[in-house]
Design a protein around this motif. Structure first.
Motif, mmCIF file in Angstrom:
data_model
loop_
_atom_site.group_PDB
_atom_site.id
_atom_site.type_symbol
_atom_site.label_atom_id
_atom_site.label_comp_id
_atom_site.label_asym_id
_atom_site.label_seq_id
_atom_site.Cartn_x
_atom_site.Cartn_y
_atom_site.Cartn_z
ATOM 1 N N ASP A 168 -6.618 0.145 -2.761
ATOM 2 C CA ASP A 168 -5.382 -0.227 -2.082
ATOM 3 C C ASP A 168 -4.804 0.945 -1.295
ATOM 4 O O ASP A 168 -4.224 0.751 -0.225
ATOM 5 C CB ASP A 168 -4.348 -0.730 -3.095
ATOM 6 N N GLY A 169 -4.944 2.165 -1.831
ATOM 7 C CA GLY A 169 -4.328 3.310 -1.173
ATOM 8 C C GLY A 169 -5.259 4.104 -0.282
ATOM 9 O O GLY A 169 -4.834 5.032 0.411
ATOM 10 N N ARG A 170 -6.540 3.728 -0.257
ATOM 11 C CA ARG A 170 -7.543 4.510 0.453
ATOM 12 C C ARG A 170 -7.262 4.608 1.949
ATOM 13 O O ARG A 170 -7.287 5.685 2.543
ATOM 14 C CB ARG A 170 -8.922 3.891 0.225
ATOM 15 N N ALA B 30 -4.509 4.237 3.633
ATOM 16 C CA ALA B 30 -3.317 5.021 3.930
ATOM 17 C C ALA B 30 -3.603 6.516 3.826
ATOM 18 O O ALA B 30 -3.109 7.321 4.629
ATOM 19 C CB ALA B 30 -2.185 4.638 2.980
ATOM 20 N N GLN B 31 -4.442 6.892 2.863
ATOM 21 C CA GLN B 31 -4.783 8.305 2.706
ATOM 22 C C GLN B 31 -5.687 8.788 3.831
ATOM 23 O O GLN B 31 -5.529 9.908 4.325
ATOM 24 C CB GLN B 31 -5.436 8.528 1.341
ATOM 25 N N ASP C 84 -9.157 4.224 -5.530
ATOM 26 C CA ASP C 84 -7.957 3.434 -5.258
ATOM 27 C C ASP C 84 -8.145 2.667 -3.955
ATOM 28 O O ASP C 84 -7.816 3.155 -2.870
ATOM 29 C CB ASP C 84 -6.735 4.370 -5.167
#
Length: 244
Positions: A73-75, A77-78, A71
């Motif tokens: 797009d979410g990498r 943020a994680q 992901d």
């Protein structure tokens, strides 16, 4: 925030809890908090690193950190969320252990965790505990010799592209290919086109329930992401020292 604590990357091997070193077990047990990666593939349950670590550490001491490497797009943020959770421990002067499959220095999420934590807690002490890699485990399970004499060994992810994999197959006696599970049929076509299918083995779920170790010619369809393809040269057992 002074960042006076420590972050320890602990390699827990590819799956077999008995492949965890004595030092790794000690670090996990002595840490104030033990963090383990969880991916979307684990569907909210224990990931592979957690399963291994739980054989040596009380499960209630394990803290999951969500990662979805596919992901894009979410990498970020994680990674940020994981770094913040770990930074809270080290900023309080504690030791945070991060259990990672294989070895912390080989294609590990630990590299991104370190970058994030250092930005949040500049004074953090970082150290690593090496772990057994999937290529070592697969070689042991098949009786293969990874390197002998003047042999060269190439470790390459399928994600580096077909051209680089082909070049490695042409240039090195032993080639290990990671991250190709979903694309295994095409990966094995490339191995076959290089004339090395008979030298190739595929390992999946090494050390875990459902383990499969098979010759490349018998492999069928895509396999999980954490799978390994090992290509080693045919060796003449009667020619001792023949590759020196």
């Amino acid at each position: 925030m002074t960042g006076v604590g420590a972050l320890v990357g602990v390699g827990v091997g590819p799956g077999d809890p008995e492949h965890v070193t004595l030092k790794a077990v000690r670090e996990l047990r002595e840490a104030d908090r033990v963090f383990v990666p969880a991916t979307s593939a684990s569907a909210g349950g224990a990931g592979r690193a957690e399963t291994v670590a739980a054989a040596h550490v009380a499960p209630e001491r394990l803290i999951r950190l969500g990662f979805a490497m596919a992901d894009e797009d979410g990498r970020d943020a994680q990674w940020d969320a994981a770094g913040q959770a770990i930074a809270r421990v080290v900023d309080a002067g504690g030791t945070a252990a991060f259990a990672t499959l294989g070895d912390p220095s080989v294609y590990s999420t630990f590299a991104y965790v370190v970058q994030t934590v250092r930005a949040l807690a500049p004074g953090v002490t970082v150290r690593t505990v090496p772990g057994i890699t999937a290529m070592q485990d697969l070689a042991a399970r098949t009786g293969a010799m990874l390197a002998e004499g003047t042999d060269g060994v190439a470790l390459i992810p399928w994600t580096a592209g077909e051209a680089r994999v082909r070049a490695a197959l042409d240039a090195f006696e032993t080639v290990v290919i990671y991250k190709g599970g979903r694309h295994l049929p095409r990966l094995l076509e490339v191995v076959r086109e290089a004339g090395r299918e008979d030298e190739a083995t595929v390992g999946t779920h090494l050390g875990l329930g459902g383990e499969v170790v098979t010759a490349a010619g018998a492999a069928d369809g895509p396999v999980p992401y954490f799978s390994t393809v090992l290509v080693t040269p045919a060796r003449d057992a009667a020619a001792r020292g023949g590759r020196l």
